[in-house]
Write an enzyme that holds these catalytic residues in place. Structure first.
Site, short mmCIF file in Angstrom:
data_model
loop_
_atom_site.label_atom_id
_atom_site.label_comp_id
_atom_site.label_asym_id
_atom_site.label_seq_id
_atom_site.Cartn_x
_atom_site.Cartn_y
_atom_site.Cartn_z
N GLU A 130 0.87 -1.17 0.00
CA GLU A 130 0.00 0.00 0.00
C GLU A 130 0.90 1.22 0.00
OE1 GLU A 130 -2.29 -3.24 1.86
OE2 GLU A 130 -0.51 -2.26 2.66
N TYR A 187 7.46 2.54 -7.59
CA TYR A 187 6.76 1.26 -7.66
C TYR A 187 6.22 1.00 -9.07
CZ TYR A 187 6.99 1.37 -2.55
OH TYR A 187 7.42 1.42 -1.25
#
Length: 163
Positions: A111, A123
């Site tokens: 998350e 990411y």
């Protein structure tokens, strides 16, 4: 523009005796840091916890990840603020994927705050894809809450072998 060469780190398993030094970095890096208890609980639960030390032996980066069935969930990846942008997070992600391959785990989850644009770019470049949203997941300023973007990545060489 040439790429900045990544710093060389000495990596080892995080231990309870490291938590005080980790907390110094955690408080520098985040407005809403983990507590020492969060780290100690993660260590006592047997989570994958790795510490990266710079040449002087100071904490440069760390990560905590939880192993599940066929998957790894990255809970915390932090680079000391004065060392950010030098490839340490990429090195730590690479080592995390190595752990996934060693344990035959095909999927990585995490998350990230929508406001953490730098991490989101990292990411996404690493191959994570947004797959969901957790409303009000993180504490935010003035007693508010911030959503969490849920991201997923298939681990190459493990996921590729599954049918």
């Amino acid at each position: 523009m040439s790429a900045v060469p990544a710093l060389q780190l000495h990596c080892r398993a995080m231990q309870a005796r490291d938590v005080d030094a980790v907390m110094v970095v955690e408080r520098l890096a985040y407005e809403f840091p983990w507590t020492a208890g969060n780290f100690l609980d993660s260590l006592s639960a047997g989570y994958e916890a790795e510490l990266a030390l710079d040449a002087s032996g100071a904490v440069a980066a760390y990560r905590i990840a939880m192993v599940g069935v066929d998957e790894m969930h990255l809970l915390n990846l932090t680079v000391r603020p004065d060392l950010q942008g030098q490839g340490l997070a990429r090195q730590m992600l690479g080592r995390l994927e190595d752990d996934c391959r060693r344990l035959a785990l095909s999927t990585l989850w995490l998350e990230v705050r929508p406001s953490n644009a730098r991490a989101r770019v990292l990411y996404q470049r690493w191959g994570f894809r947004e797959v969901g949203l957790r409303r009000g997941y993180y504490p935010a300023a003035q007693g508010r809450r911030e959503d969490a973007i849920v991201m997923r990545r298939a681990v190459p060489e493990v996921a590729d072998g599954l049918d």
